[in-house]
Design a protein around this motif. Structure first.
Motif, PDB file in Angstrom:
ATOM      1  N   ASN A   1       0.905  -1.211  -0.027  1.00 51.47           N
ATOM      2  CA  ASN A   1      -0.134   0.038   0.070  1.00 51.47           C
ATOM      3  C   ASN A   1       0.831   1.369   0.029  1.00 51.47           C
ATOM      4  OD1 ASN A   1      -2.292  -1.500  -0.058  1.00 51.47           O
ATOM      5  ND2 ASN A   1      -2.501  -1.597   2.298  1.00 51.47           N
ATOM      6  N   ASN A   2       2.045   1.130   0.554  1.00 52.46           N
ATOM      7  CA  ASN A   2       2.950   2.147   0.529  1.00 52.46           C
ATOM      8  C   ASN A   2       3.958   2.314  -0.588  1.00 52.46           C
ATOM      9  OD1 ASN A   2       4.096   0.267   2.008  1.00 52.46           O
ATOM     10  ND2 ASN A   2       5.536   1.450   2.743  1.00 52.46           N
ATOM     11  N   VAL A   3       3.691   1.478  -1.654  1.00 52.95           N
ATOM     12  CA  VAL A   3       4.794   1.411  -2.755  1.00 52.95           C
ATOM     13  C   VAL A   3       4.295   2.210  -3.785  1.00 52.95           C
ATOM     14  CG1 VAL A   3       5.726  -0.336  -4.550  1.00 52.95           C
ATOM     15  CG2 VAL A   3       5.647  -0.584  -1.961  1.00 52.95           C
ATOM     16  N   VAL A   4       5.197   3.104  -4.439  1.00 49.33           N
ATOM     17  CA  VAL A   4       4.667   3.837  -5.679  1.00 49.33           C
ATOM     18  C   VAL A   4       5.391   3.066  -7.043  1.00 49.33           C
ATOM     19  CG1 VAL A   4       4.723   6.033  -6.745  1.00 49.33           C
ATOM     20  CG2 VAL A   4       4.473   5.922  -4.301  1.00 49.33           C
TER      21      VAL A   4
ATOM     22  N   ASN B   1      15.678   9.923 -21.689  1.00 42.76           N
ATOM     23  CA  ASN B   1      16.133   8.728 -20.561  1.00 42.76           C
ATOM     24  C   ASN B   1      14.901   8.550 -19.546  1.00 42.76           C
ATOM     25  OD1 ASN B   1      18.786   9.509 -21.386  1.00 42.76           O
ATOM     26  ND2 ASN B   1      18.664  11.550 -20.193  1.00 42.76           N
ATOM     27  N   PRO B   2      14.082   7.966 -20.180  1.00 42.50           N
ATOM     28  CA  PRO B   2      12.702   7.551 -19.475  1.00 42.50           C
ATOM     29  C   PRO B   2      12.647   6.897 -18.203  1.00 42.50           C
ATOM     30  CG  PRO B   2      12.797   6.485 -21.497  1.00 42.50           C
ATOM     31  CD  PRO B   2      13.982   7.456 -21.450  1.00 42.50           C
ATOM     32  N   PRO B   3      13.752   5.865 -17.849  1.00 43.18           N
ATOM     33  CA  PRO B   3      13.869   5.256 -16.518  1.00 43.18           C
ATOM     34  C   PRO B   3      14.199   6.160 -15.623  1.00 43.18           C
ATOM     35  CG  PRO B   3      14.914   3.817 -18.403  1.00 43.18           C
ATOM     36  CD  PRO B   3      14.496   5.212 -19.097  1.00 43.18           C
ATOM     37  N   ALA B   4      14.954   7.281 -15.749  1.00 41.75           N
ATOM     38  CA  ALA B   4      15.491   8.117 -15.038  1.00 41.75           C
ATOM     39  C   ALA B   4      14.387   8.834 -13.746  1.00 41.75           C
ATOM     40  CB  ALA B   4      16.276   9.508 -15.541  1.00 41.75           C
ATOM     41  N   ARG B   5      12.977   8.852 -14.110  1.00 40.28           N
ATOM     42  CA  ARG B   5      11.929   9.253 -13.422  1.00 40.28           C
ATOM     43  C   ARG B   5      12.053   8.564 -12.012  1.00 40.28           C
ATOM     44  NH1 ARG B   5      12.492  11.098 -18.074  1.00 40.28           N
ATOM     45  NH2 ARG B   5      14.103  11.888 -17.046  1.00 40.28           N
ATOM     46  N   VAL B   6      12.160   7.459 -12.074  1.00 41.38           N
ATOM     47  CA  VAL B   6      12.162   6.820 -10.654  1.00 41.38           C
ATOM     48  C   VAL B   6      13.196   7.550  -9.650  1.00 41.38           C
ATOM     49  CG1 VAL B   6      13.833   5.107 -10.863  1.00 41.38           C
ATOM     50  CG2 VAL B   6      12.093   4.753  -9.387  1.00 41.38           C
ATOM     51  N   ILE B   7      14.459   8.096  -9.983  1.00 40.09           N
ATOM     52  CA  ILE B   7      15.407   8.836  -9.472  1.00 40.09           C
ATOM     53  C   ILE B   7      14.884  10.320  -9.105  1.00 40.09           C
ATOM     54  CG2 ILE B   7      17.803   9.405  -9.277  1.00 40.09           C
ATOM     55  CD1 ILE B   7      17.015   6.174  -9.279  1.00 40.09           C
ATOM     56  N   ASP B   8      14.161  10.791 -10.184  1.00 38.60           N
ATOM     57  CA  ASP B   8      13.746  12.197 -10.134  1.00 38.60           C
ATOM     58  C   ASP B   8      12.844  12.131  -8.894  1.00 38.60           C
ATOM     59  OD1 ASP B   8      14.992  12.878 -12.176  1.00 38.60           O
ATOM     60  OD2 ASP B   8      13.245  12.683 -13.622  1.00 38.60           O
ATOM     61  N   ALA B   9      11.847  11.018  -8.752  1.00 41.59           N
ATOM     62  CA  ALA B   9      10.913  11.189  -7.766  1.00 41.59           C
ATOM     63  C   ALA B   9      11.482  11.119  -6.290  1.00 41.59           C
ATOM     64  CB  ALA B   9      10.093   9.748  -7.913  1.00 41.59           C
ATOM     65  N   VAL B  10      12.498  10.366  -6.164  1.00 41.36           N
ATOM     66  CA  VAL B  10      13.028  10.709  -4.770  1.00 41.36           C
ATOM     67  C   VAL B  10      13.871  12.133  -4.480  1.00 41.36           C
ATOM     68  CG1 VAL B  10      15.459   9.488  -5.042  1.00 41.36           C
ATOM     69  CG2 VAL B  10      14.218   9.236  -2.859  1.00 41.36           C
ATOM     70  N   ALA B  11      14.591  12.483  -5.613  1.00 40.89           N
ATOM     71  CA  ALA B  11      15.146  13.799  -5.742  1.00 40.89           C
ATOM     72  C   ALA B  11      14.035  14.994  -5.453  1.00 40.89           C
ATOM     73  CB  ALA B  11      15.811  14.018  -6.854  1.00 40.89           C
ATOM     74  N   ASN B  12      12.889  14.786  -5.752  1.00 37.73           N
ATOM     75  CA  ASN B  12      11.834  15.628  -5.985  1.00 37.73           C
ATOM     76  C   ASN B  12      11.050  15.551  -4.444  1.00 37.73           C
ATOM     77  OD1 ASN B  12      12.616  16.748  -8.288  1.00 37.73           O
ATOM     78  ND2 ASN B  12      11.188  15.518  -9.567  1.00 37.73           N
ATOM     79  N   GLY B  13      11.140  14.746  -3.781  1.00 36.43           N
ATOM     80  CA  GLY B  13      10.428  14.370  -2.728  1.00 36.43           C
ATOM     81  C   GLY B  13       9.146  13.651  -2.733  1.00 36.43           C
ATOM     82  N   ASP B  14       8.918  13.284  -3.858  1.00 34.34           N
ATOM     83  CA  ASP B  14       7.656  12.478  -4.145  1.00 34.34           C
ATOM     84  C   ASP B  14       7.612  11.060  -3.494  1.00 34.34           C
ATOM     85  OD1 ASP B  14       7.057  14.353  -5.916  1.00 34.34           O
ATOM     86  OD2 ASP B  14       7.755  13.494  -7.573  1.00 34.34           O
ATOM     87  N   VAL B  15       8.826  10.474  -3.404  1.00 30.76           N
ATOM     88  CA  VAL B  15       8.637   9.363  -2.277  1.00 30.76           C
ATOM     89  C   VAL B  15       9.917   9.376  -1.307  1.00 30.76           C
ATOM     90  CG1 VAL B  15       7.917   7.865  -4.276  1.00 30.76           C
ATOM     91  CG2 VAL B  15      10.460   8.275  -4.225  1.00 30.76           C
ATOM     92  N   ASP B  16       9.927   8.633  -0.289  1.00 30.16           N
ATOM     93  CA  ASP B  16      11.055   8.641   0.495  1.00 30.16           C
ATOM     94  C   ASP B  16      12.398   8.141   0.129  1.00 30.16           C
ATOM     95  OD1 ASP B  16       9.474  10.274   2.648  1.00 30.16           O
ATOM     96  OD2 ASP B  16       8.392   8.259   2.762  1.00 30.16           O
ATOM     97  N   ILE B  17      12.157   6.777  -0.591  1.00 34.04           N
ATOM     98  CA  ILE B  17      13.439   6.028  -0.823  1.00 34.04           C
ATOM     99  C   ILE B  17      12.783   5.237  -2.189  1.00 34.04           C
ATOM    100  CG2 ILE B  17      12.716   4.129   0.294  1.00 34.04           C
ATOM    101  CD1 ILE B  17      15.636   3.778   1.183  1.00 34.04           C
ATOM    102  N   VAL B  18      13.933   5.060  -2.957  1.00 29.28           N
ATOM    103  CA  VAL B  18      13.376   3.995  -4.154  1.00 29.28           C
ATOM    104  C   VAL B  18      14.460   3.142  -4.176  1.00 29.28           C
ATOM    105  CG1 VAL B  18      12.719   6.009  -5.571  1.00 29.28           C
ATOM    106  CG2 VAL B  18      14.927   5.340  -6.034  1.00 29.28           C
ATOM    107  N   ILE B  19      14.234   1.890  -4.844  1.00 27.88           N
ATOM    108  CA  ILE B  19      14.903   0.707  -5.093  1.00 27.88           C
ATOM    109  C   ILE B  19      15.213   0.692  -6.539  1.00 27.88           C
ATOM    110  CG2 ILE B  19      15.478  -1.743  -4.525  1.00 27.88           C
ATOM    111  CD1 ILE B  19      13.109  -1.510  -2.457  1.00 27.88           C
TER     112      ILE B  19
END
Length: 285
Positions: A168-171, A183-201
């Motif tokens: 439930n807490n996974v995006v 570079n479309p796969p980079a959006r997951v790294i953008d998300a943590v830099a922007n504060g949209d998520v707390d952490i990414v794997i």
């Protein structure tokens, strides 16, 4: 008279010999030129690995191969989606793919030239210091992971989290991303830099490169342990060669041995995290 005929006949024979030798020389050289072309399949929009501007680390290693082994690189551009290997290596349209899992069954593979792992990525200013999928913080943090699809074939972190009931807490971020963007796969790294998520794997090379280039300082920690039941988080990466090109595979194995320092220099310049089998992170910001 007979002597003159013999002389003329000998002269014609010599001329014919020279002509045949010249033709053979031209044909052999043309054939040699053709053999020196190395056909490489690559994604035109997939940094840090490759792009059509030749800015990826796989492009740089291909350039090193071409320079040292006197090949001319001929790129066959194709988005690295499902079917990529079947439509390139397996069909025989190309000779080489610059990055495949070691012992990949759709190609001849060289010895690995680096080993990387999935990593946790978080902002330095709020780093929760997570290193394991079993860390209880993952049950409360907003966690970003890359997803492939809904057919049961997914990334190891997505499977590992789901197996622990962390859902439930996974995006989710599509592994392939919006291909209309750079570079479309980079959006997951953008998300943590922007504060949209707390952490990414995310896969280490992707995370290391974009963390290095992020305006927001990001921390990288390899997922440990490397094995979670049948799931693996660390992989050896090799060059993948057309199965008919055993001589090329052997040549590239020698190249990798002789140019280890130069290859590591390229990987370092792109901040590609590498791990040993003892799971020691050897390069990352």
């Amino acid at each position: 008279m007979n002597s003159q005929r013999t002389t003329r006949t000998s002269r014609r024979s010599n001329q014919l010999f020279v002509l045949v030798a010249f033709v053979l020389f031209v044909v052999q050289n043309a054939f040699g030129e053709e053999r020196r072309v190395l056909r490489v399949a690559a994604d035109p929009n997939n940094l840090p690995f490759s792009n059509d501007r030749l800015e990826g680390f796989e492009n740089k290693i291909a350039e090193l191969i071409a320079r040292e082994l006197h090949y001319k690189i001929e790129y066959h551009w194709r988005a690295q989606r499902r079917g990529f290997f079947r439509e390139t290596l397996k069909n025989g349209d190309v000779d080489l793919v610059m990055g495949v899992p070691a012992h990949f069954d759709m190609a001849l593979t060289t010895a690995p030239y680096y080993r990387s792992s999935y990593v946790f990525v978080s902002r330095v200013d709020g780093n929760p210091h997570v290193a394991s999928i079993d860390d209880p913080q993952l049950r409360t943090l907003k966690v970003g992971v890359q997803l492939i699809g809904n057919d049961g074939i997914d990334t190891p972190p997505a499977h590992a989290l789901a197996a622990r009931g962390i859902v439930n807490n996974v995006v989710g971020f599509t592994l392939y991303g919006d291909y209309s963007q750079r570079n479309p796969p980079a959006r997951v790294i953008d998300a943590v830099a922007n504060g949209d998520v707390d952490i990414v794997i995310a896969w280490g090379p992707l995370a290391g490169y974009f963390a290095k280039n992020s305006k927001i300082p990001l921390a990288i920690t390899p997922v440990t342990p490397e094995q979670d039941g049948p799931l693996r988080f660390a992989f050896d990466v090799s060059l993948g060669i057309n199965k008919k090109e055993r001589e090329l595979r052997d040549q590239l194995d020698v190249f990798l041995t002789n140019h280890r320092q130069a290859i590591n220099g390229i990987l370092d310049s792109y901040n590609i995290p590498r791990v040993t089998r003892e799971t020691q992170l050897t390069s990352a910001k």
